[in-house]
Motif scaffolding. Structure first.
Motif, mmCIF file in Angstrom:
data_model
loop_
_atom_site.group_PDB
_atom_site.id
_atom_site.type_symbol
_atom_site.label_atom_id
_atom_site.label_comp_id
_atom_site.label_asym_id
_atom_site.label_seq_id
_atom_site.Cartn_x
_atom_site.Cartn_y
_atom_site.Cartn_z
ATOM 1 N N GLU A 17 4.658 15.611 -1.436
ATOM 2 C CA GLU A 17 3.975 15.148 -2.818
ATOM 3 C C GLU A 17 4.309 16.176 -3.721
ATOM 4 O O GLU A 17 3.193 17.335 -3.514
ATOM 5 N N GLN A 50 -0.242 9.181 -5.494
ATOM 6 C CA GLN A 50 -1.534 9.703 -6.125
ATOM 7 C C GLN A 50 -0.861 9.882 -7.592
ATOM 8 O O GLN A 50 -1.686 10.005 -9.093
ATOM 9 N N SER A 76 0.229 4.010 1.831
ATOM 10 C CA SER A 76 0.893 4.425 3.410
ATOM 11 C C SER A 76 2.150 3.416 3.365
ATOM 12 O O SER A 76 2.892 3.850 4.941
ATOM 13 N N PHE A 122 -1.638 14.577 2.183
ATOM 14 C CA PHE A 122 -1.747 13.405 2.749
ATOM 15 C C PHE A 122 -0.871 12.099 2.280
ATOM 16 O O PHE A 122 -0.509 11.805 1.381
ATOM 17 N N HIS A 123 -0.254 11.307 3.261
ATOM 18 C CA HIS A 123 0.831 10.596 2.987
ATOM 19 C C HIS A 123 0.299 8.635 3.535
ATOM 20 O O HIS A 123 0.867 7.880 3.498
ATOM 21 N N GLY A 124 -0.448 8.686 4.128
ATOM 22 C CA GLY A 124 -1.763 7.225 4.538
ATOM 23 C C GLY A 124 -2.159 7.315 6.290
ATOM 24 O O GLY A 124 -1.641 8.381 6.879
ATOM 25 N N THR A 174 0.762 -1.059 0.262
ATOM 26 C CA THR A 174 0.427 -0.199 0.177
ATOM 27 C C THR A 174 0.655 1.483 -0.115
ATOM 28 O O THR A 174 2.179 1.087 0.323
ATOM 29 N N ASP A 228 6.357 11.380 -2.920
ATOM 30 C CA ASP A 228 5.371 10.801 -2.551
ATOM 31 C C ASP A 228 4.685 11.202 -4.325
ATOM 32 O O ASP A 228 3.796 11.820 -4.290
ATOM 33 N N THR A 268 5.252 4.779 2.514
ATOM 34 C CA THR A 268 5.398 6.346 2.941
ATOM 35 C C THR A 268 6.349 5.631 4.021
ATOM 36 O O THR A 268 7.516 6.717 5.108
ATOM 37 N N GLU A 298 -5.025 14.798 -1.809
ATOM 38 C CA GLU A 298 -6.338 14.747 -0.954
ATOM 39 C C GLU A 298 -6.396 16.367 -1.057
ATOM 40 O O GLU A 298 -7.627 16.672 -0.682
ATOM 41 N N LYS A 307 -0.811 2.911 -5.958
ATOM 42 C CA LYS A 307 -2.341 2.800 -6.613
ATOM 43 C C LYS A 307 -1.567 2.376 -8.136
ATOM 44 O O LYS A 307 -2.451 1.150 -8.093
#
Ligand SMILES: Cc1ncc(COP(=O)(O)O)c(C=O)c1O
Length: 446
Positions: A223, A259, A129, A155-157, A127, A256, A132, A228, A285
């Protein structure tokens, strides 16, 4: 398909397994925790390309794509074929127990795809998360330093360190502490809100003065386009400034791309556009067409500082997921999806700009995109600092009723975002954008 509820919620023989969305919502509420996001109430029956049908037979044009997981669309034939072929050979060994070529081949291909002027290496997990979380653990091990810097709105998880890295308190952090220490948040540049690249860099320097010395920082994770957080792109000037700071102080630069990866932004990875080379890049993803897979890709000279046994994963790089991922890379190349992301993004931008200058004047504050990572920020009276999550939610609900699904994002949920599968035809994209316009008109003219 008509609901086949027998009145007691039992499955009717030979019919669809689940009688109706409504009934499933009730069963879900009884069987699964409240905190688990599953508000849509759409129970999927089947999907193909950029379309999804629920168990009642309603068809949706899918601008969510499993939250950016399906850049090659639902059930791409080539990916399906690769998965089926792998199922007939071996499903799982654990790479630590018995190795297989597809893991190594996928690592080789990813190493070559990340912008780097020195050899790279890759390890797989399941995943975003996990990736990261681990990359930050690795940065600490490599540098011997405790500090980590991430960004407001990031958002990193949802694992513990990933939660600490995430830059939004509600709902992600509320009540889940104590969170891992030595994590600091810097402002993320946001031109629309007046936070320029230089201002954000100045804030980072202020953190070095007030909170943690750069010599104590192991890694900075960013990111390149916040997902997010509201599809906010970091200007190249900012990423370059960050790279300079990392190089000067021996800090790991971690991109990251969970996404943003795999053609979404009009390049294989978004960081390419800035011209800089990260020390580590994490992705997940859209890597494997819907199967759980994530990767940490990093400079060999750094990665190999961690001794044998210092990393691993029971399922990470599972043979079926690796087979799917190799097929995904082929599809991106063969179908020109990097170029296609630009075309899709341009079409969305044109249609949304029309709305911004027309019926959505004063509400569509900012239409922005990087490749096909396109979003519109809803505001009140054209004021960038007055988010309008109510308008975003109302448009989303109306569009859903009309057969189009997309998500919102941003600190208050004020941003409408799209993850259009990059294999979508022009006709289907136009149809989706027509539905979008109809929803906007229905909500804003009401
Ligand atoms: C940028 C980014 N990093 C990490 C994650 C966490 O990924 P996962 O949900 O697979 O754990 C996400 C998920 O949305 C993400 O967008």
């Amino acid at each position: 398909m008509a609901p086949c509820n027998d009145g007691e919620g039992k499955m009717a023989e030979g019919k669809n397994e689940y009688p109706s969305n409504e009934l499933m919502v009730a069963r879900r509420d009884a069987a699964c925790p409240t905190g688990l996001p599953s508000k849509s109430g759409i129970y999927a029956d089947r999907a193909q390309g950029a379309e999804l049908w629920d168990i009642e037979g309603k068809r949706y044009i899918d601008f969510i794509a499993g939250i950016g997981v399906l850049n090659v669309g639902h059930r791409h034939p080539k990916v399906q074929e690769a998965i089926k072929a792998q199922l007939d050979k071996v499903v799982h060994t654990c790479f630590g127990v018995a190795q297989y070529e597809s893991y190594v081949e996928l690592a080789e291909r990813l190493n070559a795809l990340v912008p780097a002027s020195e050899p790279m290496k890759t390890m797989f997990m399941n995943t975003g998360s996990e990736a990261t979380e681990h990359v930050c653990k690795f940065a600490r091990r490599i540098t011997g330093r405790p500090g980590l810097i991430s960004f407001e709105g990031a958002f990193h998880g949802r694992t513990l360190l990933a939660t600490a890295l995430t830059g939004k308190a509600v709902p992600y952090k509320t009540g889940f502490g104590p969170l891992p220490s030595d994590v600091y948040h810097a402002p993320y540049p946001n031109e629309y809100k007046g936070m320029t690249a230089q201002m954000a860099l100045n804030c980072l320097h202020a953190i070095f003065e007030t909170s943690i010395r750069p010599e104590d920082v192991a890694g900075i994770i960013i990111e390149p386009v916040q997902g997010e957080g509201g599809f906010i792109p970091a200007p190249n000037e900012f990423l370059q400034g960050l790279r300079d700071i990392c190089t000067r102080h021996g800090i790991m630069f971690i991109a990251d791309e969970v996404q943003t990866g795999f053609a979404r932004t009009g390049s294989m990875f978004a960081i390419e556009k800035s011209g800089i080379e990260p020390d580590f890049l994490v992705c997940a993803k859209s890597i494997a067409g819907g199967l759980p897979l994530s990767a940490v890709i990093g400079k060999a000279s750094l990665f190999d500082k961690i001794e044998a046994g210092g990393m691993g994963s029971t399922y990470g790089g599972n043979p079926v997921a690796c087979a799917a991922a190799l097929a995904v890379l082929d599809v991106i190349e063969e179908e020109g999806l990097i170029q296609r992301a630009e075309e899709i993004g341009a079409k969305i931008e044109a249609r949304w700009t029309e709305l911004q200058n027309g019926v959505a004047k004063g509400v569509f504050g900012d239409v922005r995109r990087v490749g096909a990572m396109a979003a519109v920020e809803c505001v009140t009276d054209g004021n960038a600092h007055q988010p309008n999550p109510e308008a975003a939610a109302a448009i989303q609900a109306k569009a859903r009723e009309l057969g189009l699904i997309f998500l919102t994002a941003g600190k208050k949920g004020q941003v409408i975002r799209t993850h259009v599968p990059l294999v979508i035809s022009d006709a289907l994209l136009d149809e989706g954008l027509d539905v979008f316009s109809d929803a906007v008109k229905a909500v804003l003219k009401a």
